[in-house]
Motif scaffolding. Sequence first.
Motif, PDB file in Angstrom:
ATOM      1  N   GLN A  59       8.452   0.467   5.856  1.00 57.17           N
ATOM      2  CA  GLN A  59       7.352  -0.368   5.386  1.00 57.17           C
ATOM      3  C   GLN A  59       6.845   0.103   4.017  1.00 57.17           C
ATOM      4  N   GLU A  60       6.797   1.405   3.816  1.00 55.01           N
ATOM      5  CA  GLU A  60       6.365   1.933   2.523  1.00 55.01           C
ATOM      6  C   GLU A  60       7.350   1.558   1.421  1.00 55.01           C
ATOM      7  N   ASN A  61       8.633   1.730   1.662  1.00 53.94           N
ATOM      8  CA  ASN A  61       9.646   1.380   0.664  1.00 53.94           C
ATOM      9  C   ASN A  61       9.637  -0.108   0.369  1.00 53.94           C
ATOM     10  N   TRP A  62       9.426  -0.901   1.391  1.00 55.68           N
ATOM     11  CA  TRP A  62       9.348  -2.354   1.196  1.00 55.68           C
ATOM     12  C   TRP A  62       8.225  -2.701   0.234  1.00 55.68           C
ATOM     13  N   ARG A  63       7.082  -2.096   0.422  1.00 52.91           N
ATOM     14  CA  ARG A  63       5.918  -2.415  -0.408  1.00 52.91           C
ATOM     15  C   ARG A  63       6.135  -2.023  -1.867  1.00 52.91           C
ATOM     16  N   LEU A  65       9.203  -1.927  -3.385  1.00 55.10           N
ATOM     17  CA  LEU A  65      10.409  -2.513  -3.980  1.00 55.10           C
ATOM     18  C   LEU A  65      10.522  -4.028  -3.878  1.00 55.10           C
ATOM     19  N   VAL A  66       9.932  -4.637  -2.877  1.00 59.32           N
ATOM     20  CA  VAL A  66      10.128  -6.073  -2.659  1.00 59.32           C
ATOM     21  C   VAL A  66       8.942  -6.853  -3.212  1.00 59.32           C
ATOM     22  N   ASN A  67       9.227  -7.804  -4.112  1.00 61.42           N
ATOM     23  CA  ASN A  67       8.162  -8.619  -4.699  1.00 61.42           C
ATOM     24  C   ASN A  67       8.369 -10.102  -4.412  1.00 61.42           C
ATOM     25  N   THR A  68       9.164 -10.406  -3.395  1.00 60.87           N
ATOM     26  CA  THR A  68       9.356 -11.785  -2.969  1.00 60.87           C
ATOM     27  C   THR A  68       8.535 -12.028  -1.697  1.00 60.87           C
ATOM     28  N   ALA A  69       8.607 -13.245  -1.178  1.00 57.11           N
ATOM     29  CA  ALA A  69       7.801 -13.610   0.005  1.00 57.11           C
ATOM     30  C   ALA A  69       8.529 -13.327   1.318  1.00 57.11           C
ATOM     31  N   HIS A  70       9.604 -12.559   1.283  1.00 61.13           N
ATOM     32  CA  HIS A  70      10.280 -12.182   2.522  1.00 61.13           C
ATOM     33  C   HIS A  70       9.332 -11.374   3.419  1.00 61.13           C
ATOM     34  N   GLN A  71       9.524 -11.499   4.725  1.00 62.64           N
ATOM     35  CA  GLN A  71       8.720 -10.738   5.679  1.00 62.64           C
ATOM     36  C   GLN A  71       9.357  -9.372   5.931  1.00 62.64           C
ATOM     37  N   PRO A  72       8.560  -8.308   5.932  1.00 62.58           N
ATOM     38  CA  PRO A  72       9.106  -6.945   6.075  1.00 62.58           C
ATOM     39  C   PRO A  72       9.432  -6.587   7.520  1.00 62.58           C
ATOM     40  N   ASP A  73      10.392  -7.290   8.093  1.00 58.12           N
ATOM     41  CA  ASP A  73      10.777  -7.098   9.490  1.00 58.12           C
ATOM     42  C   ASP A  73      11.842  -6.018   9.596  1.00 58.12           C
ATOM     43  N   PHE A  74      11.457  -4.869  10.109  1.00 57.86           N
ATOM     44  CA  PHE A  74      12.368  -3.730  10.240  1.00 57.86           C
ATOM     45  C   PHE A  74      13.481  -3.991  11.252  1.00 57.86           C
ATOM     46  N   THR A  75      13.196  -4.755  12.302  1.00 52.66           N
ATOM     47  CA  THR A  75      14.161  -4.915  13.390  1.00 52.66           C
ATOM     48  C   THR A  75      15.423  -5.660  12.958  1.00 52.66           C
ATOM     49  N   GLN A  76      15.316  -6.549  11.956  1.00 55.30           N
ATOM     50  CA  GLN A  76      16.483  -7.321  11.526  1.00 55.30           C
ATOM     51  C   GLN A  76      17.602  -6.432  10.979  1.00 55.30           C
ATOM     52  N   GLU A 149      14.608  -3.375 -11.561  1.00 55.70           N
ATOM     53  CA  GLU A 149      13.318  -3.424 -12.261  1.00 55.70           C
ATOM     54  C   GLU A 149      12.278  -2.513 -11.622  1.00 55.70           C
ATOM     55  N   GLN A 150      12.417  -2.254 -10.345  1.00 55.81           N
ATOM     56  CA  GLN A 150      11.433  -1.416  -9.643  1.00 55.81           C
ATOM     57  C   GLN A 150      11.870   0.041  -9.535  1.00 55.81           C
ATOM     58  N   ARG A 151      13.075   0.349  -9.998  1.00 55.04           N
ATOM     59  CA  ARG A 151      13.657   1.672  -9.785  1.00 55.04           C
ATOM     60  C   ARG A 151      12.782   2.794 -10.328  1.00 55.04           C
ATOM     61  N   ALA A 152      12.355   2.697 -11.581  1.00 53.37           N
ATOM     62  CA  ALA A 152      11.578   3.784 -12.206  1.00 53.37           C
ATOM     63  C   ALA A 152      10.251   3.996 -11.480  1.00 53.37           C
ATOM     64  N   ALA A 153       9.561   2.899 -11.167  1.00 54.75           N
ATOM     65  CA  ALA A 153       8.275   3.012 -10.468  1.00 54.75           C
ATOM     66  C   ALA A 153       8.464   3.591  -9.072  1.00 54.75           C
ATOM     67  N   TYR A 154       9.563   3.234  -8.424  1.00 52.96           N
ATOM     68  CA  TYR A 154       9.860   3.755  -7.087  1.00 52.96           C
ATOM     69  C   TYR A 154       9.984   5.277  -7.117  1.00 52.96           C
ATOM     70  N   GLY A 163       1.575   5.951  -1.230  1.00 53.67           N
ATOM     71  CA  GLY A 163       2.113   4.716  -0.675  1.00 53.67           C
ATOM     72  C   GLY A 163       1.592   4.449   0.716  1.00 53.67           C
ATOM     73  N   PHE A 164       2.075   3.375   1.316  1.00 53.72           N
ATOM     74  CA  PHE A 164       1.569   2.887   2.600  1.00 53.72           C
ATOM     75  C   PHE A 164       1.617   3.939   3.693  1.00 53.72           C
ATOM     76  N   TYR A 165       2.761   4.585   3.892  1.00 53.84           N
ATOM     77  CA  TYR A 165       2.895   5.527   5.001  1.00 53.84           C
ATOM     78  C   TYR A 165       2.031   6.757   4.788  1.00 53.84           C
ATOM     79  N   HIS A 166       2.011   7.231   3.565  1.00 54.23           N
ATOM     80  CA  HIS A 166       1.157   8.376   3.226  1.00 54.23           C
ATOM     81  C   HIS A 166      -0.308   8.032   3.466  1.00 54.23           C
ATOM     82  N   ASP A 167      -0.733   6.841   3.026  1.00 55.17           N
ATOM     83  CA  ASP A 167      -2.129   6.431   3.188  1.00 55.17           C
ATOM     84  C   ASP A 167      -2.495   6.239   4.653  1.00 55.17           C
ATOM     85  N   LEU A 168      -1.558   5.722   5.440  1.00 53.94           N
ATOM     86  CA  LEU A 168      -1.834   5.508   6.856  1.00 53.94           C
ATOM     87  C   LEU A 168      -1.978   6.834   7.594  1.00 53.94           C
ATOM     88  N   GLN A 169      -1.168   7.812   7.221  1.00 50.92           N
ATOM     89  CA  GLN A 169      -1.325   9.144   7.811  1.00 50.92           C
ATOM     90  C   GLN A 169      -2.681   9.731   7.441  1.00 50.92           C
TER      91      GLN A 169
END
Length: 236
Positions: A59-63, A65-76, A149-154, A163-169
């Motif tokens: 979920q953290e990596n998705w946030r 790297l992904v800037n489209t409207a895809h849903q971040p479904d891990f199970t797929q 395009e997101q590589r350097a920021a990643y 990021g998300f996981y760090h903040d949630l912890q």
Amino acid sequence: MNELEPYISAFTHLKRGVTKYGLAPHKPILLLTLIELIDKELAPDNRFEVNVDLVGLFQENWRWLVNTAHQPDFTQPFYYLQSDKAKGQPFWKLHPYSGFQINAHIKSVQTLSGTVAYAAFAPELYQLLMIENNRILTKDAILFMYFPEQRAAYYQHKQLADGFYHDLQALVLNDPEVRYKHVSIQTEEDIFIRSGLFKRYIPQLYQDTCAMTGMRMQSTFKYNFIDACHISFLLL
């Protein structure tokens, strides 16, 4: 020929679903997450369990790297990555608990975690990824192919460990650094992560002591006898 090359070729030519938002980014995100788990020594003996680390980092990596409207479904991707091959053979396999079978995509992460004991890379691939330089090369190839395009920021965010996981912890640990951040918990996967972190960290914070009775229970075999739970009081 470099032993890693067939796998990098497979990773950069993944079968991806076609959607109205473009090709699905799920499998590349999962692969980056799996390699990161090896980096962090969170996948010993080639066992990738459906736990808070795997789902949280996905979920953290998705946030980042992904800037489209895809849903971040891990199970797929966790299920469908089994259809991709390197050197003519699948490089990812799910191993269910005894008595269970996995013949289709399981959409609930909670159900998935109760069905799959672990997933694993092909043994040769796992051994190759145990080498740090191979992990660096593989991650960079994935980022260049799917998220240039997101590589350097990643990389910058990973170096800062935010990021998300760090903040949630930090949120679960009641860390002041997230006091003014908005950590959104919306999906079943978000709830799965938060609940897992709560059960992991709260007993540690209370030193395995029950907050209601004051009883402390510890085991020399590292079993956890104290469970974390939310307690609500009704004031009349």
